[in-house]
Design an enzyme around this catalytic site. Structure first.
Site, PDB file in Angstrom:
ATOM      1  N   ASP A 161       0.876  -1.168   0.000  1.00  0.00           N
ATOM      2  CA  ASP A 161       0.000   0.000   0.000  1.00  0.00           C
ATOM      3  C   ASP A 161       0.920   1.226   0.000  1.00  0.00           C
ATOM      4  OD1 ASP A 161      -2.072   1.731  -0.044  1.00  0.00           O
ATOM      5  OD2 ASP A 161      -3.192   0.793   1.582  1.00  0.00           O
TER       6      ASP A 161
HETATM    7  C1  BGC Z   1      -4.991   3.246  -0.138  1.00  0.00           C
HETATM    8  C2  BGC Z   1      -5.101   2.296  -1.306  1.00  0.00           C
HETATM    9  C3  BGC Z   1      -4.872   3.020  -2.592  1.00  0.00           C
HETATM   10  C4  BGC Z   1      -3.535   3.707  -2.536  1.00  0.00           C
HETATM   11  C5  BGC Z   1      -3.241   4.528  -3.767  1.00  0.00           C
HETATM   12  C6  BGC Z   1      -3.725   4.064  -0.180  1.00  0.00           C
HETATM   13  O1  BGC Z   1      -3.775   5.104   0.740  1.00  0.00           O
HETATM   14  O2  BGC Z   1      -5.058   2.535   1.080  1.00  0.00           O
HETATM   15  O3  BGC Z   1      -6.370   1.695  -1.304  1.00  0.00           O
HETATM   16  O4  BGC Z   1      -4.966   2.148  -3.666  1.00  0.00           O
HETATM   17  O5  BGC Z   1      -3.497   4.604  -1.449  1.00  0.00           O
HETATM   18  O6  BGC Z   1      -4.050   5.646  -3.789  1.00  0.00           O
END
Ligand code: BGC
Length: 766
Positions: A228
């Protein structure tokens, strides 16, 4: 076509390492001749930042079709429509030159307070897994990759980047990992994204059990794993756990450090090569996927798909006196109250899942279109989302107008200022008092009042639920939600959504309540497997609205249930046929839900668990027979001792219902285990365990006879007392005299060896 072996053999170590990091905020690759792969957020639409070097989390994204939130998609219980959503999203990804959509999230909804509940599907792993699988197939069959997220146990936002979800193994397997497993096995997502939170003390991307063991070995996942955004704290440990890509990048200082560590032999270069190979394979898929880029692309059609999801995901919670649908022949005037009828809530706020809609249907306008000249539609603001000072005035206006019309529709819901968003949890589940007060006052003067709700996760409805005859759960319904709700309110569409999450009467009734949100860096999942309806069933707590609940404007009768066998071995399957009829006057769709109940088990199990479902369309008077197939896993629990799925021989009920609380038909089936668990006896084995085993029973009964005259096994009290004791305690309490002439340890060893030998069990002993 890229020749992976050739590329791999010519890349320098530095180049390989740079592939293990993002090239920027959203791209990977672009090293030497490798292509760039662009990934952007979902799940509710293609959220592509206009400036690709920014996060775009708060604003600044290209316009795209904004679909209803995943809570609404799950509430359709329709895998075909989930697949269509995937197809449509794929078209838009091609339009925007995107290769991978960072979606969907399949984390289980543990508490209504979870900030990201609106972008997750359900409290049930089967429903979650099936809908997500169809959504992913829809994207990947059109050449766009998906990134299944967030692996694993990301069930609230409280201290989300550091907290450890403490979950026992059985619960992890049965509740929190099942949807990931289903999707990995059925749909092979191109990527899996790890979660921000730790699981049982290990960061997810470093977690050997989740990554090396379960994902890679047990589920045979050979796709790419990705962190993530901003989650990785130790790149080396993550690499060893087979995390392929750290996002975002390039994080040059981290790259340099990793190169040094590899050169110093802290990790085998073969592990680096394996990761790079998976990334190169992903690139090949991404490039090949672009052959679909010319597929017909039509924003208007996408809007209609979004509308269909909104229609089918809308849940008619309550409809006393059949107040809905609005009957155009009998109704001359309708008052629509509520700011959300003019400014619809289409999504949760902020974060990855908020899409900039390229078009927006306004509920009030859509209602006016349908009403035509026959029904006059009035409007009153009712409340202000931002400035409550005006609300008394708005309320008075609404009450006065409500007295003068034939029916009132109140658009209520989570106000814009009370965000449901990524990054933090909700604090309340009630609507603001300004809104509940308005609902009560209007319903007092106008009996034909219906409430339409906009929210992402369950609301509690204290003080007003009994005051209104009709309530419609409209969710955050995407850009076409306005026309969808208008169709439902006027009966142009028949509601067929069912709750994918229990609505509790009070937030304190939620199973996670005593351990939520956690403390000292940990959140203990004390409720175990008893998540959602599994808990309310077991505790006999009546929720406000049960899992699977949803009414229709027509009536369905569950006519019959049949099984093709009444007994199976667990390596066989059984077919369950259910006949359902539409007994009303309007065409409609019903979601037929099949639950399994185990009669007797050596572990504590839920009263029933969803194992299959189908949505069926029926014309008035029409009946259809649906067939479900159940297999071993549908009867099994996760046995921690043997580290596997275990079915215990015995009877199981097959329960068919229109919700988890409305079971209309049932039958039973006998399942025989093909690998009956052989107990391994040790000195800690209890008398009851000896008695449950055929060989053990004989051996221990003989022994007790020699041990003491006091042990009258015919006596119920003696038997009950002994059952809970291990044998050394029985000897100590009743065998003092016997020990004058016998060596207790030696005899016990002989007894244990004898029973284990007779059972063919190798381990055990003292
Ligand atoms: C989120 C993800 C997301 C990623 C990119 C993170 O903060 O938890 O779900 O895909 O950011 O935006």
């Amino acid at each position: 076509m890229m020749e992976i072996d050739k590329i791999l053999s010519t890349l320098t170590l530095e180049e390989k390492v740079s592939l293990l990091f993002g090239k920027g905020m959203w791209e990977i690759g672009g090293v030497r001749d490798t292509p760039e792969v662009l990934m952007v957020d979902g799940p509710h639409g293609v959220r592509k930042p206009i400036d690709i070097n920014t996060t775009g989390i708060f604003e600044g994204n290209h316009a795209a079709t904004a679909f209803p939130i995943l809570s609404a998609l799950a509430a359709t219980w329709n895998v075909d429509i989930a697949r269509q959503v995937g197809n449509t999203l794929a078209n838009e990804c091609h339009h925007y030159d995107v290769h991978v959509l960072l979606a969907p999230g399949v984390n289980i909804k543990r508490t209504p307070l979870g900030g990201r509940n609106f972008e997750y599907l359900s409290e049930d792993p089967i429903l979650t897994g099936e809908i997500a699988s169809a959504y992913i197939n829809g994207l990947q069959e059109k050449g766009i990759g998906t990134s299944l997220k967030h692996y694993a146990a990301n069930n609230s936002e409280f201290e989300r980047m550091t907290i450890s979800s403490e979950v026992d193994e059985r619960t992890l397997r049965e509740i929190y990992l099942t949807a990931f497993e289903t999707v990995v096995k059925k749909s092979d997502p191109w990527l899996v994204m790890t979660s921000y939170n730790k699981v049982n003390g290990y960061r997810s991307e470093e977690n050997p059990l989740l990554m090396n063991q379960i994902l890679r070995k047990e589920w045979n996942y050979d796709g790419v794993t990705i962190s993530d955004w901003g989650a990785v704290s130790n790149r080396l440990k993550a690499l060893k756990a087979t995390l392929d890509i750290e996002m975002p990048g390039p994080s040059l200082s981290k790259q340099k450090q990793l190169v040094k560590q590899i050169e110093a032999g802290e990790v085998d270069e073969a592990i680096v090569d394996a990761s790079v190979r998976r990334i190169l394979e992903l690139m090949v898929k991404a490039m090949e996927g672009k052959k679909h880029a010319k597929d017909a692309y039509d924003f208007d059609h996408h809007h209609l798909v979004a509308k269909q999801v909104a229609v089918e995901g809308t849940v008619l919670l309550k409809n006393d006196r059949n107040v809905l649908p609005i009957n155009k022949e009998k109704t001359k005037s309708v008052l629509v109250i509520g700011r959300h009828a003019m400014h619809p809530r289409i999504s949760g706020k902020g974060g990855s899942a908020m899409v900039t809609p390229y078009r927006l249907d306004i509920p009030l306008e859509s209602m006016k279109e349908i009403a035509g000249e026959e029904v006059i539609i009035h409007y009153a603001e009712g409340y202000d989302d931002f400035d409550s000072d005006k609300n008394e005035m708005y309320q008075q206006q609404a009450i006065e107008l409500a007295k003068q019309v034939d029916a009132v529709i109140i658009f209520a819901g989570v106000p814009e200022k009370m965000e449901e968003a990524e990054g933090f949890d909700k604090v309340v589940t009630e609507l603001p008092e300004d809104q509940t007060g308005l609902i009560v006052s209007v319903a007092e003067v106008q009996p034909n009042t219906a409430v339409v709700l906009s929210n992402g996760s369950p609301l509690t409805m204290k003080g007003w639920i009994d005051r209104v005859p009709a309530i419609v759960e409209g969710w955050f319904s995407g850009q076409a939600g306005g026309s969808a709700i208008a169709d439902i309110l006027f009966g142009l569409a028949n509601p067929s959504g069912k709750l994918s999450e229990t609505f509790p009467e009070h937030i304190g009734h939620n199973p996670s309540h005593l351990s939520y949100p956690g403390e000292n860096g940990k959140v203990h999942y004390h409720e175990g497997v008893f998540v959602g309806y599994r808990y309310y069933d077991k505790k006999h707590i009546k929720p406000l609205f049960p899992f699977g609940h949803g009414l229709s404007y027509t009536e369905f009768t569950y006519e019959s249930i049949e099984v093709n066998k009444d007994a199976i071995h667990d390596d066989e399957t059984v077919e369950v046929s259910v006949t359902v009829r539409n007994n009303g006057a309007m065409a409609g769709m019903e979601v037929v839900q099949l639950y399994v109940h185990d009669y007797e088990s050596s572990v504590i199990r839920p009263v029933k668990e969803l194992k299959a479902f189908q949505k069926v369309h029926l014309q008035p008077g029409e009946a259809k027979t649906l067939t479900f197939t159940l297999a071993k896993r549908d009867f099994a629990f996760y046995d921690v001792a043997s580290q596997g799925w275990c079915v215990e021989t015995g009877l199981f009920d097959l329960l068919v219902g229109s919700s988890s609380a409305d079971i209309h038909l049932s039958t039973a089936i006998h399942v025989t285990s093909t690998e009956e668990r052989k107990p391994v006896f040790t000195k800690n084995s209890l008398t009851k365990e000896w008695l449950q085993d055929n060989n053990g029973k004989k051996i221990i009964m003989d022994f007790f006879t020699q041990l003491s005259d006091e042990l009258n096994m015919e006596d119920e009290y003696t038997l009950s007392f002994l059952k809970e004791c291990p044998i050394p305690a029985v000897i100590s309490l009743f065998g003092q005299k016997w020990m004058e002439t016998n060596d207790a340890d030696e005899v016990l060893k002989q007894l244990i060896d004898k029973v284990n030998q007779a059972n063919g069990s190798s381990k055990g002993g003292l």
